[in-house]
Design a protein around this motif. Structure first.
Motif, PDB file in Angstrom:
ATOM      1  N   LEU B  17      49.355  38.199  32.489  1.00  8.48           N
ATOM      2  CA  LEU B  17      49.097  38.406  33.914  1.00  8.48           C
ATOM      3  C   LEU B  17      47.648  38.060  34.247  1.00  8.48           C
ATOM      4  O   LEU B  17      47.363  37.332  35.204  1.00  8.48           O
ATOM      5  CB  LEU B  17      49.384  39.872  34.246  1.00  8.48           C
ATOM      6  CG  LEU B  17      49.581  40.220  35.701  1.00  8.48           C
ATOM      7  CD1 LEU B  17      50.747  39.447  36.256  1.00  8.48           C
ATOM      8  CD2 LEU B  17      49.825  41.709  35.860  1.00  8.48           C
ATOM      9  N   ILE B  20      47.052  34.293  34.195  1.00  4.94           N
ATOM     10  CA  ILE B  20      47.531  33.593  35.391  1.00  4.94           C
ATOM     11  C   ILE B  20      46.599  33.868  36.567  1.00  4.94           C
ATOM     12  O   ILE B  20      46.224  32.954  37.307  1.00  4.94           O
ATOM     13  CB  ILE B  20      48.972  34.006  35.759  1.00  4.94           C
ATOM     14  CG1 ILE B  20      49.901  33.793  34.567  1.00  4.94           C
ATOM     15  CG2 ILE B  20      49.479  33.199  36.940  1.00  4.94           C
ATOM     16  CD1 ILE B  20      51.299  34.308  34.799  1.00  4.94           C
ATOM     17  N   VAL B  21      46.213  35.151  36.721  1.00  5.98           N
ATOM     18  CA  VAL B  21      45.321  35.486  37.835  1.00  5.98           C
ATOM     19  C   VAL B  21      44.021  34.707  37.733  1.00  5.98           C
ATOM     20  O   VAL B  21      43.531  34.141  38.712  1.00  5.98           O
ATOM     21  CB  VAL B  21      45.032  36.998  37.866  1.00  5.98           C
ATOM     22  CG1 VAL B  21      43.929  37.295  38.852  1.00  5.98           C
ATOM     23  CG2 VAL B  21      46.271  37.766  38.215  1.00  5.98           C
ATOM     24  N   ILE B  24      44.593  31.183  38.809  1.00  2.00           N
ATOM     25  CA  ILE B  24      44.722  31.043  40.262  1.00  2.00           C
ATOM     26  C   ILE B  24      43.356  31.119  40.919  1.00  2.00           C
ATOM     27  O   ILE B  24      42.958  30.233  41.678  1.00  2.00           O
ATOM     28  CB  ILE B  24      45.636  32.147  40.853  1.00  2.00           C
ATOM     29  CG1 ILE B  24      47.053  32.037  40.317  1.00  2.00           C
ATOM     30  CG2 ILE B  24      45.656  32.074  42.380  1.00  2.00           C
ATOM     31  CD1 ILE B  24      47.952  33.181  40.749  1.00  2.00           C
ATOM     32  N   THR B 298      40.869  42.634  40.428  1.00  2.00           N
ATOM     33  CA  THR B 298      42.200  42.446  39.870  1.00  2.00           C
ATOM     34  C   THR B 298      42.415  43.341  38.654  1.00  2.00           C
ATOM     35  O   THR B 298      43.469  43.968  38.505  1.00  2.00           O
ATOM     36  CB  THR B 298      42.389  40.974  39.464  1.00  2.00           C
ATOM     37  OG1 THR B 298      42.001  40.163  40.556  1.00  2.00           O
ATOM     38  CG2 THR B 298      43.804  40.702  39.082  1.00  2.00           C
TER      39      THR B 298
END
Lengths: 351, 323
Positions: B17, B20-21, B24, B298
């Motif tokens: 996770l 991916i964050v 991005i 995040t």
């Protein structure tokens, strides 16, 4: 029709619907209702307080409504400029006066004041622009952003969730991990970053469009997840199996047979998510990252409320905030009522 | 053992996770036309040496995927580069993150302490005027924009003079004794907490009411009542436990909402938190700071969700059996 009748039976939803209809009517007819145009500005009159309208004249008799102009005076004792009424001349309110520059379809305004008079129902801002007129024009942006963003969020979310749930397996895992990653980024942080990297020197229409796209790009993931969950349970139903046996393509099954089953959820989610887009746009514009001057939006009008002197001495600058509140409240109440009517589960609860 | 295994599994799931964050956010920022070192170059107090170091750390002359790896490598090492003002990003973050955590923790604690009882109350008194009143109040709380509410609170603070206007500490904070310091911080926290509390309370209260109503409608509650248990026992011993479980999942989302809501509230109150930091960084196009605070936000959010999941595991025996 039955649904509409049930919504109308709910007292809150009925008033919310009326308020919203009224708001949209006002912004639709902004050119006609607003006494001043979008670009009007009177530099002499910055921060003028709301005009007072009198219906009883100095002799105590009923009179046709009139107002006085303000004049600026410097008050040495207070060390600031104050606005005083110029009582020497009355200006009568006129209905349906001719518009000076015709922007709308109708060459007249709803109301105005005699020549030479100034009528600021909600005062003026730093540039001497009429706050009342700008609220109407700003509402056009603030009240449509939500709906236009939905046009991006919902197709993406439906298709994404539909494909992910229908195919399952590795496709589902990958797609859902990506959606979760998007959800894991604090949305407001992402929002301001996306808004900040927009290049300068865009036209206001381009900026408006891009803000809608940005708002849409942030909201789809959560929606797609719920759709996926629904698709997972729908795809094992008999009618889907039947469709498969007669050889329908996967896309056809998803688009024509599975997604329509989610309609009532979609309608509920749509009404309930409009407010969050209105709030997001106003927050963004409030920070100066959204709709830019000279265009008005309720958020960027509130930007002036960031200054202490403004909020203490010029409370009329806060009116856009009240309107945001009313709009969001109405959408929430309406959404709740629609959910109660469409969602059988919550209907049981209400009983 | 079971519990440890589940926790370990959940922690491991976080890693992809995060990757991916980071991808991005890295590509969003790097693909924008902003030169990440432009502001640093303009600052005369930044030495050429620092610039070269940044150039090397970020590998700006290499293709973008190599840039990503070198950025990720230095991020893991804890080297986050310099802000445009020449400070270390990591020091800045260390200063701000505890403040945001303090604010959100206080708010979450208060919302739960108030929201759960109020939710139960309006579920038990369903369809009475008290329930309607609570629903109206929560609708109002949900509709008021956080920044507008914050402005109204500021007016209140200025007019009454009861609360300090903005910030987290008074100017003479360093001369204060320990207890005075605590009193000072609490006084500064009151208004931001009121704003965030009001907004998140509404959602929580509604959710609690809905959950409670659903549970009260279930067979085992009917059975408990039929058995002749007192209403208090039925509600607190049987219904409440099951109604609270879905709320724990919500805790993670609440944390996310608070981080976002806090950004605007922090901005209006001039509160030295992560939200305001990222806002200022964005306005100054301070790329290092933006990237680092985005990642930190995040990580905080993911950690919040993780804690919620683990708590749920503790409270809900069904989950333990499944894993």
């Amino acid at each position: 029709m039955d649904v509409l009748r049930k919504i109308f039976q709910d007292k809150f939803a009925k008033s919310a619907l009326i308020v919203l209809a009224l708001l949209y009517l006002l912004i639709l007819c902004a050119d006609f209702i607003a006494p001043y145009s979008n670009t009007y500005s009177n530099r002499e009159m910055s921060y003028a307080p709301p005009s007072k309208i009198y219906t009883i004249d100095e002799r105590g008799k009923l009179s046709w409504p009139y107002t006085y102009n303000y004049v600026r005076e410097y008050e040495p004792a207070l060390m600031q400029t104050v606005f005083k009424q110029d009582r020497s001349k009355k200006y009568y309110i006129k209905f349906f006066p001719k518009a000076e520059n015709i922007t709308g379809l109708i060459p007249r305004h709803l109301f105005g004041v005699e020549k030479g008079g100034e009528l600021y129902l909600l005062g003026t801002d730093i540039n001497g622009r009429d706050v009342f007129s700008r609220i109407l024009f700003g509402g056009r942006i603030s009240m449509t952003v939500g709906f236009l963003s939905l046009l991006i969020v919902f197709p993406i979310g439906l298709l994404y969730g539909g494909i992910s749930g229908y195919f399952g397996g590795i496709i589902d895992t990958l797609m859902m991990r990506f959606a979760e990653a998007v959800m894991a980024i604090p949305s407001f942080y992402l929002l301001i970053i996306l808004a900040a990297i927009l290049p300068n020197g865009m036209s206001s229409v381009q900026r408006f469009a891009l803000i809608i796209v940005i708002l849409g790009l942030i909201g789809w993931a959560g929606f797609a997840r719920v759709v996926r969950g629904m698709v997972l349970s729908i795809k094992n139903e008999d009618f889907v199996q039947a469709e498969k046996t007669i050889g329908a393509s996967n896309m056809r099954i998803i688009l024509k047979h599975i997604l329509p089953q989610t309609t009532s959820y979609v309608i509920i989610a749509m009404t309930l998510s409009v407010p969050s887009y209105i709030l997001a746009e106003s927050g963004l514009s409030f920070l100066g990252l959204g709709i830019q001057q000279p265009d008005a939006s309720w958020g960027n009008m509130l930007k002036e409320a960031q200054e202490f002197t403004n909020i203490l001495y010029r409370p009329w600058l806060l009116t856009p905030g009240v309107l945001i509140f009313i709009a969001v409240l109405s959408f929430n109440l309406l959404g709740d009522a629609i959910r109660d009517v469409l969602d059988p589960k919550s209907q049981k609860r209400v009983k | 053992m079971e519990f440890l295994k589940y926790t370990a599994k959940r922690v491991l799931q976080v890693i992809p996770l995060l990757i991916i964050v980071s991808l991005i956010s890295f590509f969003i920022i790097r693909l924008s036309p902003i030169d990440p070192l432009a502001e640093l170059r303009l600052n005369p107090s930044i030495s050429q040496e620092t610039l070269d170091k940044e150039m090397k750390r970020l590998n700006l002359d290499k293709p973008i995927y190599i840039q990503y790896f070198s950025w990720a490598k230095s991020f893991i090492k804890g080297d986050l580069g310099y802000t445009t003002a020449g400070e270390k990003v990591s020091t800045k973050l260390k200063e701000r993150i505890p403040n945001t955590l303090l604010l959100t923790m206080v708010v979450i604690f208060m919302t739960w302490a108030a929201g759960v009882p109020i939710g139960i109350l309006s579920a038990v008194k369903k369809e009475t005027s008290l329930d309607r009143l609570l629903t109206v109040i929560s609708s109002i709380g949900m509709a008021i924009p956080s920044f507008f509410f914050a402005i109204l609170m500021l007016i209140f603070a200025v007019k009454t003079g009861w609360f300090p206007v903005g910030g987290l500490t008074s100017y003479n904070f360093n001369e204060m004794g320990f207890f005075e310091k605590i009193a000072d911080i609490s006084k500064h926290l009151v208004l931001p907490v009121i704003v965030l509390f009001t907004i998140s309370l509404s959602g929580l209260q509604r959710q609690m009411r809905a959950n409670m109503l659903e549970v009260l409608d279930s067979d085992y509650v009917k059975f408990a009542r039929a058995k002749g248990l007192s209403e208090g026992k039925v509600i607190f011993k049987h219904a409440l436990r099951n109604a609270v479980n879905p709320m724990i999942t919500l805790l993670g989302f609440e944390f996310a909402g608070l981080l976002s809501g806090a950004a605007l509230t922090e901005y209006v109150f001039q509160y030295p938190g992560l939200g305001r930091l990222i806002l200022e960084a964005v306005m100054k196009s301070d790329i290092n700071l933006v990237m680092a605070s985005l990642m930190m936000g995040t990580i905080m959010l993911i950690a919040g969700n993780l804690i919620a999941d683990i708590l749920l595991m503790i409270t809900d025996p069904r989950l333990r059996g499944r894993s």
